[in-house]
Design an enzyme around this catalytic site. Structure first.
Site, short mmCIF file in Angstrom:
data_model
loop_
_atom_site.label_atom_id
_atom_site.label_comp_id
_atom_site.label_asym_id
_atom_site.label_seq_id
_atom_site.Cartn_x
_atom_site.Cartn_y
_atom_site.Cartn_z
N SER A 1 2.97 37.79 -3.94
CA SER A 1 2.51 38.28 -2.64
C SER A 1 1.44 39.34 -2.88
O SER A 1 1.37 39.94 -3.96
CB SER A 1 3.68 38.90 -1.87
OG SER A 1 3.23 39.66 -0.77
N TYR B 1 10.87 44.42 -1.36
CA TYR B 1 10.09 43.18 -1.36
C TYR B 1 8.92 43.28 -2.33
O TYR B 1 8.67 42.37 -3.14
CB TYR B 1 9.58 42.89 0.05
CG TYR B 1 8.87 41.58 0.19
CD1 TYR B 1 9.58 40.38 0.21
CD2 TYR B 1 7.49 41.53 0.34
CE1 TYR B 1 8.93 39.16 0.35
CE2 TYR B 1 6.83 40.32 0.48
CZ TYR B 1 7.55 39.14 0.49
OH TYR B 1 6.90 37.94 0.63
#
Length: 260
Positions: free
Chosen positions: A141, A154
């Site tokens: 990401s 995350y």
């Protein structure tokens, strides 16, 4: 129907919706036989129904070694092997650092890091047994590079995936298996819905994207197709960011109006 992945067998986790479903759908249209995996029941109904060719689906947990082994076994049993594995299954739990609960940290790392490792390793072992090479694609990401105070778990998990991808690429190169990561930016998925429903938050997000729009799951799937195909035969150990220029930006752009 295109045939860039003709006769290839692809395993895609987290395939019930969003980016995972878009990748599975694109692979199927390109001639691959696809095995879809997700914890959600709709992977066996709604998602499977969208495939253009031979496909199977199963509900499964990527953190459970026995279930991961069955995912790979299903590919081998139904379609005779495994050529492409997309480790897309992932979760997010947002909380400011001072409020982040240990159980939430453990949950995110368990799915995103342990799950990616288990699926990638099981797929890699199958590819080595087969001796015909292959492609493994992980999901990192832009948050592996850009920090947000309420997404520490995350971001840490996606940074770990990015580094794991490099190590796996080095280990698998002698076996003809390529390992790369996708790094999506702000993509129009269910997770983004809470932001797009808030005009002020939406404008803030777009002000950090040079292309002034969210990406689509299909645009991520196009890059996943490239990484899985022979066009990427000399590409391994890379993270390809699909972010509309977000990581290149060191200022904000003016957003006059929101997309309809």
């Amino acid at each position: 129907m295109s045939t860039r992945l003709k006769d290839k067998v692809a395993l895609v986790t987290g395939a019930a919706g969003g980016i995972g479903l878009a990748i599975a759908r694109r692979y199927s249209r390109e001639g691959a036989r696809v095995v879809l995996v997700d914890r959600a029941e709709k992977v066996e109904t709604e998602a499977l129904a969208q495939m253009a060719g031979p496909a199977k689906a199963m509900r499964g947990d990527v953190t459970d070694p026995a279930q991961v082994a069955e995912m790979v076994a299903l590919c081998e049993r139904e379609f005779g092997g495994l050529d492409i594995c997309v480790c897309n299954a992932g979760v997010i739990r947002a909380a400011e650092f001072l409020d982040l609960e240990l159980e939430d940290l453990d949950f995110v790392l368990n799915v995103n890091v342990r799950g990616t490792f288990l699926v990638a390793q099981a797929a890699a072992k199958a590819m080595v047994r087969q001796g015909r090479g292959g492609s493994i694609i992980t999901l990192s990401s832009m948050t592996a590079e850009l920090a947000m105070s309420n997404q520490m778990a995350y971001g840490a998990s996606k940074g770990a995936v990015r580094q794991m991808t490099k190590s796996m690429a080095l280990a698998m190169a002698p076996h003809g298996v390529r390992v790369n990561a996708l790094g999506p930016g702000s993509i129009e998925t269910d997770i983004m819905a809470t932001i797009t429903d808030d005009p002020e938050a939406y404008r803030t997000v777009l002000s950090r994207i040079p292309m002034k729009r969210l990406g689509s799951p299909d645009e991520v799937a196009s890059v996943a197709l490239f990484l899985a195909s022979e066009d990427a035969n000399y590409v391994t150990g890379q993270t390809v960011y699909v972010d509309g220029g977000r990581l290149a930006l060191n200022y904000t752009v003016k957003v006059d109006s929101l997309p309809v």
